[in-house]
Design a protein around this motif. Structure first.
Motif, PDB file in Angstrom:
ATOM      1  N   MET A   1      53.703  28.190  57.783  1.00 27.47           N
ATOM      2  CA  MET A   1      52.920  29.404  57.549  1.00 27.47           C
ATOM      3  C   MET A   1      51.843  29.531  58.623  1.00 27.47           C
ATOM      4  N   SER A   2      51.755  30.660  59.225  1.00 27.68           N
ATOM      5  CA  SER A   2      50.736  30.785  60.268  1.00 27.68           C
ATOM      6  C   SER A   2      49.375  31.111  59.641  1.00 27.68           C
ATOM      7  N   LEU A   3      48.358  31.075  60.490  1.00 27.22           N
ATOM      8  CA  LEU A   3      46.982  31.151  59.996  1.00 27.22           C
ATOM      9  C   LEU A   3      46.691  32.373  59.118  1.00 27.22           C
ATOM     10  N   PRO A   4      47.053  33.594  59.570  1.00 28.52           N
ATOM     11  CA  PRO A   4      46.738  34.749  58.718  1.00 28.52           C
ATOM     12  C   PRO A   4      47.370  34.645  57.333  1.00 28.52           C
ATOM     13  N   TYR A   5      48.583  34.089  57.284  1.00 28.88           N
ATOM     14  CA  TYR A   5      49.246  33.987  55.977  1.00 28.88           C
ATOM     15  C   TYR A   5      48.548  32.971  55.083  1.00 28.88           C
ATOM     16  N   ILE A   6      48.113  31.868  55.700  1.00 28.15           N
ATOM     17  CA  ILE A   6      47.377  30.879  54.896  1.00 28.15           C
ATOM     18  C   ILE A   6      46.118  31.509  54.319  1.00 28.15           C
ATOM     19  N   LEU A   7      45.400  32.255  55.186  1.00 30.87           N
ATOM     20  CA  LEU A   7      44.166  32.890  54.717  1.00 30.87           C
ATOM     21  C   LEU A   7      44.466  33.884  53.600  1.00 30.87           C
ATOM     22  N   LEU A   8      45.557  34.628  53.791  1.00 33.86           N
ATOM     23  CA  LEU A   8      45.926  35.609  52.775  1.00 33.86           C
ATOM     24  C   LEU A   8      46.231  34.901  51.453  1.00 33.86           C
ATOM     25  N   ALA A   9      46.968  33.783  51.561  1.00 38.58           N
ATOM     26  CA  ALA A   9      47.313  33.035  50.356  1.00 38.58           C
ATOM     27  C   ALA A   9      46.048  32.542  49.655  1.00 38.58           C
ATOM     28  N   LEU A  10      45.102  32.024  50.458  1.00 37.86           N
ATOM     29  CA  LEU A  10      43.847  31.538  49.874  1.00 37.86           C
ATOM     30  C   LEU A  10      43.123  32.668  49.163  1.00 37.86           C
ATOM     31  N   LEU A  11      43.128  33.823  49.808  1.00 33.83           N
ATOM     32  CA  LEU A  11      42.414  34.967  49.246  1.00 33.83           C
ATOM     33  C   LEU A  11      43.027  35.374  47.906  1.00 33.83           C
ATOM     34  N   ILE A  12      44.362  35.423  47.887  1.00 33.84           N
ATOM     35  CA  ILE A  12      45.040  35.809  46.646  1.00 33.84           C
ATOM     36  C   ILE A  12      44.727  34.799  45.543  1.00 33.84           C
ATOM     37  N   LEU A  13      44.774  33.518  45.940  1.00 37.97           N
ATOM     38  CA  LEU A  13      44.477  32.464  44.976  1.00 37.97           C
ATOM     39  C   LEU A  13      43.051  32.613  44.439  1.00 37.97           C
ATOM     40  N   ALA A  14      42.125  32.949  45.343  1.00 36.47           N
ATOM     41  CA  ALA A  14      40.728  33.075  44.942  1.00 36.47           C
ATOM     42  C   ALA A  14      40.537  34.247  43.985  1.00 36.47           C
ATOM     43  N   VAL A  15      41.160  35.385  44.325  1.00 38.95           N
ATOM     44  CA  VAL A  15      41.027  36.563  43.451  1.00 38.95           C
ATOM     45  C   VAL A  15      41.611  36.241  42.078  1.00 38.95           C
ATOM     46  N   ALA A  16      42.789  35.587  42.092  1.00 36.69           N
ATOM     47  CA  ALA A  16      43.385  35.197  40.818  1.00 36.69           C
ATOM     48  C   ALA A  16      42.445  34.247  40.090  1.00 36.69           C
ATOM     49  N   GLY A  17      41.845  33.313  40.839  1.00 38.24           N
ATOM     50  CA  GLY A  17      40.933  32.340  40.250  1.00 38.24           C
ATOM     51  C   GLY A  17      39.766  33.009  39.556  1.00 38.24           C
ATOM     52  N   PHE A  18      39.258  34.078  40.170  1.00 37.55           N
ATOM     53  CA  PHE A  18      38.122  34.774  39.569  1.00 37.55           C
ATOM     54  C   PHE A  18      38.480  35.282  38.173  1.00 37.55           C
ATOM     55  N   PHE A  19      39.642  35.948  38.109  1.00 37.53           N
ATOM     56  CA  PHE A  19      40.004  36.544  36.821  1.00 37.53           C
ATOM     57  C   PHE A  19      40.408  35.471  35.805  1.00 37.53           C
ATOM     58  N   VAL A  20      41.113  34.438  36.301  1.00 36.24           N
ATOM     59  CA  VAL A  20      41.506  33.368  35.379  1.00 36.24           C
ATOM     60  C   VAL A  20      40.261  32.674  34.824  1.00 36.24           C
ATOM     61  N   GLY A  21      39.330  32.338  35.731  1.00 33.35           N
ATOM     62  CA  GLY A  21      38.114  31.644  35.313  1.00 33.35           C
ATOM     63  C   GLY A  21      37.320  32.473  34.323  1.00 33.35           C
ATOM     64  N   ARG A  22      37.152  33.751  34.643  1.00 31.63           N
ATOM     65  CA  ARG A  22      36.378  34.611  33.754  1.00 31.63           C
ATOM     66  C   ARG A  22      37.087  34.768  32.420  1.00 31.63           C
ATOM     67  N   GLY A  23      38.410  34.966  32.516  1.00 29.72           N
ATOM     68  CA  GLY A  23      39.188  35.151  31.290  1.00 29.72           C
ATOM     69  C   GLY A  23      39.123  33.918  30.408  1.00 29.72           C
ATOM     70  N   LYS A  24      39.230  32.732  31.060  1.00 23.92           N
ATOM     71  CA  LYS A  24      39.224  31.519  30.244  1.00 23.92           C
ATOM     72  C   LYS A  24      37.862  31.334  29.577  1.00 23.92           C
ATOM     73  N   ALA A  25      36.808  31.640  30.354  1.00 20.25           N
ATOM     74  CA  ALA A  25      35.472  31.497  29.786  1.00 20.25           C
ATOM     75  C   ALA A  25      35.320  32.387  28.564  1.00 20.25           C
ATOM     76  N   LEU A  26      35.754  33.638  28.721  1.00 18.71           N
ATOM     77  CA  LEU A  26      35.617  34.588  27.613  1.00 18.71           C
ATOM     78  C   LEU A  26      36.460  34.154  26.419  1.00 18.71           C
ATOM     79  N   SER A  27      37.706  33.717  26.689  1.00 16.74           N
ATOM     80  CA  SER A  27      38.568  33.369  25.561  1.00 16.74           C
ATOM     81  C   SER A  27      38.070  32.088  24.890  1.00 16.74           C
ATOM     82  N   SER A  28      37.487  31.165  25.702  1.00 18.06           N
ATOM     83  CA  SER A  28      36.989  29.940  25.078  1.00 18.06           C
ATOM     84  C   SER A  28      35.766  30.239  24.213  1.00 18.06           C
ATOM     85  N   ALA A  29      35.108  31.373  24.469  1.00 15.88           N
ATOM     86  CA  ALA A  29      33.969  31.755  23.630  1.00 15.88           C
ATOM     87  C   ALA A  29      34.387  32.784  22.593  1.00 15.88           C
TER      88      ALA A  29
END
Lengths: 265, 489
Positions: free
Chosen positions: B1-29
């Motif tokens: 995977m070349s550099l732009p794709y790695i960065l894109l993958a990281l970005l997607i993972l991060a955006v997903a992480g935001f919603f997963v983290g927030r969702g888990k926090a809310l559901s755990s409460a």
């Protein structure tokens, strides 16, 4: 106010140092002072009391035209000092302020030496012909302000390095140095501790011998301690004016009574 | 995977992480954010941070380390004779070019991957084959270079693979860790704020490290210069005549003299005008006038200095010639050409006006109103108040402003290049052409400079001298300004 017997009032009229007649002050569209009539006697301490924003400081500042420095401020009516209208176009406000000195709420010594602080006014107005006369003015002003003993050995130190109380007395000495006839004081003790306040009050009482003093204060105890006459302002109106004793023990107006008994303000 | 794709993958993972983290926090409460220690968004950000920061750090380190490691490996394949014949660097860049060419050939279908790895110079005209896909090589490819290039490709491909795996693994690990740590008691807010603090620290360190880097590069080259040219001759020499053929005289005195002379004239123009403008704007101008005049004055500060240079060259210079020149109004003939210390000084002064006026205006405005009231209350007029109370009170700050303007003047280049001339000269006549330290730095480094000669290296010594002078001026200015500030706080 016309609540005193006629004869007494007539006597006052002839003897008063400052007489204000139907004074109105506007800040832009705000009518800050409404129809104030007052006679201020010479060689007495007159206290202006009243809640914050009642216009007592504004009115004080009209007495030496300090309000001229504020663009949007407009004054109507007449204010006479020794029978001369100070808002007459012929009057130079700069000369007027030499005659009607002012001491401010916060001590504001210039960032100069103690000596230069006092000598500032006399130098500007050319009151001293030579260095020794200037020295005399400086020392006598400091003596009158009761500061001489404390500072005589450090006249060349900066005035800003003194304590708050000393700074305020320095400002009073600075005002005295131009030999004014009237000294206006705008809450001179509000930034001082009780000990410094006591010294300044003592000084005010001594200065009464030579000067007409008008003092704005938030402390009713202070008004009672230092003044001979008291004027109560409320919402831009002069509610009541009379001998201090009378205002505090036997106020005629309900609002005055409420204020001095601490029910509002 | 070349550099732009790695960065894109990281970005997607991060955006997903935001919603997963927030969702888990809310559901755990149980959907009640009041139970959570922090706002739900913080839990999301926490996952984002854990996903992105470690993986990006790994990526950055990898990007720096991998080429170095590969270069090291491959260069060991180059024989001593080849390295001796030309320089190792040149051979290595040949290797890199061939490797790139092979990559390109594979991607265009001119070769298959198998072939790229197995071709031999003995059997194939590599240069010709690469030429067909648009990679021009300067000479025929030797067997050794080709082997090195093939190995280079191999290493690179492996490195790329491991980089992708490594970075994504770290990111996923961070993601999972962040999600696991998400529970109502976790202090997400504090941990996110800690990370933010470190990011701020990193930004500040970069700025400081850059300054250190600049200074170091100056120092090394300056030391190199003094090894070739005696320091006493440099600092005390009265003649500046560099010649690349050797036998240069590189005395800084005429340059420093002209620099100071021009700066002095500039300040003589800028300080009174700027100061008076500041007094007018802050004390006398109505708010309406001030609102228009101040920005207008500050536009002067935004004009590129090269434009001032043109102004000096085309307007002020000829104007001065008309007055002081041979056939001029005065008929004195003091001025030989349009370029002179005076021309540059006057124009530089105009450039500095907004510096002085803007800073002084701020400082005058900072003088408390109580000072003005005190003075006016004693029966002083407005101008007496300005002269005797406000200016003395603002003086330290104004001095600071002037020193800052001075260090600007000393470092100014374009106005000098165009307005002051190019001849280094020691003279007291301001109407003569002279040249300054900055202008000479430019002329020593432009053209075909040999960076090993004292004639080129002297530029660094000049720069260092200038740097020290302006640094000292700035320190003094800052010291004075700070001392002034304490007065009213």
């Amino acid at each position: 106010m016309n609540e005193m017997p006629n004869i007494e009032q007539a006597n006052e009229m002839t003897a008063s140092k400052i007489s204000a007649d139907k004074v109105q002050v506007y800040y832009g569209d705000t009518h800050a002072i409404k129809d104030v009539d007052i006679e201020i006697e010479p060689r007495t301490v007159t206290a202006f009391i009243g809640p914050s924003g009642c216009g007592k400081s504004t009115f004080l500042r009209t007495l030496n035209r300090m309000n001229d420095t504020i663009d949007i401020c407009r004054v109507e009516g007449s204010i006479k000092i020794d029978g001369e209208d100070i808002y007459d176009p012929k009057v130079d406000p700069v000369q007027l302020r030499a005659k009607v000195g002012m001491v401010f709420q916060k001590p504001n010594p210039f960032p100069k030496s103690i000596y230069d602080n006092i000598a500032y006014g006399p130098r500007i107005h050319g009151l001293a012909r030579n260095k020794s006369e200037l020295d005399d003015i400086v020392s006598s002003s400091l003596q009158k302000a009761g500061l001489w003993e404390e500072v005589k050995n450090r006249l060349d130190e900066p005035g800003t390095g003194m304590s708050g109380g000393q700074q305020q007395r320095l400002c009073i000495a600075r005002a005295i140095a131009v030999s004014p006839e009237v000294i206006l004081m705008d809450e001179p003790c509000s930034a001082l501790d009780p000990i410094a306040t006591a010294k300044v009050e003592e000084l005010i009482d001594e200065l009464r011998e030579n000067f007409t003093i008008v003092i704005v204060t938030h402390s009713m105890q202070q008004a009672a301690r230092v003044s001979q006459r008291t004027a109560f302002f409320h919402l831009g109106v002069l509610v009541e004016e009379g001998p201090t004793q009378e205002i505090f023990t036997n106020p005629k107006d309900k609002r005055t009574q409420d204020y001095i008994t601490g029910r509002f303000g | 995977m070349s550099l732009p794709y790695i960065l894109l993958a990281l970005l997607i993972l991060a955006v997903a992480g935001f919603f997963v983290g927030r969702g888990k926090a809310l559901s755990s409460a149980n959907g009640d954010p009041r139970i959570l220690h922090s706002l739900p968004g913080y839990y999301g950000w926490n996952v984002v941070v854990l996903t992105l920061v470690p993986s990006l750090l790994v990526l950055i380190v990898w990007l720096i380390v991998q080429p170095a490691v590969i270069n090291n490996h491959v260069s060991s394949m180059i024989s001593e004779e080849t390295a001796a014949a030309s320089s190792l660097d040149l051979v290595m860049s040949d290797v890199a070019r061939v490797a790139d060419g092979l990559d390109l050939a594979v991607s265009q279908g001119a070769m298959d991957a198998e072939m790229a790895n197995s071709i031999r110079t003995e059997l194939t005209d590599v240069r010709g084959r690469l030429g067909q896909v648009g990679v021009a090589l300067g000479s025929n490819v030797t067997a050794e270079t080709l082997r090195a290039a093939q190995s280079y490709r191999g290493w690179n491909a492996t490195g790329l693979l491991f980089r992708t795996i490594g970075v994504l693994a770290v990111a996923v690990l961070g993601f999972v860790l962040g999600v696991i740590r998400t529970n109502p008691d976790f202090r997400a807010r504090n941990s996110v704020e800690t990370v933010v603090r470190y990011i701020l620290i990193a930004a500040a360190s970069i700025a400081i490290l850059t300054t250190v880097g600049i200074v170091l590069s100056l120092i090394f080259n300056t030391v190199e210069f003094f090894r070739l040219y005696p320091a006493t001759d440099f600092f005390f020499g009265l003649t500046w005549s560099p010649s690349f053929g050797g036998g240069s005289e590189l005395g800084i005195v005429p340059l420093i003299w002209a620099t100071m002379y021009i700066s002095l004239i500039a300040l003589a123009v800028a300080v009174p005008i700027g100061l008076f403008a500041a007094v007018y704007l802050s004390e006398y101008a109505t708010p309406h006038v001030r609102a228009i005049a101040k920005p207008l004055l500050e536009i002067l500060a935004g004009i590129p200095t090269i434009v001032y240079g043109l102004f000096a060259l085309l307007t002020v210079g000829p104007l001065l010639m008309n007055v002081f020149g041979g056939g001029g109004v005065l008929g004195v003939g003091w001025m030989q050409g349009a370029s002179s210390v005076f021309t540059a000084g006057v124009v530089m002064g105009i450039m500095l006006i907004p510096f002085v006026s803007s800073l002084s205006d701020d400082i005058i405005n900072a003088v408390p109103q109580a000072m003005r009231d005190g003075s006016l209350g004693l029966g002083a007029t407005h101008s007496e108040t300005v002269k005797q109370v406000i200016l003395p009170a603002a003086l330290p700050g104004i001095v600071g402003a002037i020193l800052l303007a001075a260090s600007r003047a000393i470092g100014e280049t374009m106005i000098v290049v165009l307005g002051a001339g190019a001849a280094a000269r020691l003279s007291v006549n301001p109407l003569e052409a002279m040249t300054t330290v900055t202008a000479k730095i430019v002329s020593q480094l432009t053209g075909d400079a040999d960076f090993a000669s004292p004639e080129a290296l002297v530029a660094f010594a000049l720069g260092m001298t200038l740097f020290v002078v302006t640094l000292m001026l700035n320190i003094v200015a800052l010291y004075i300004v700070r001392k002034y500030r304490e007065q009213y706080d």
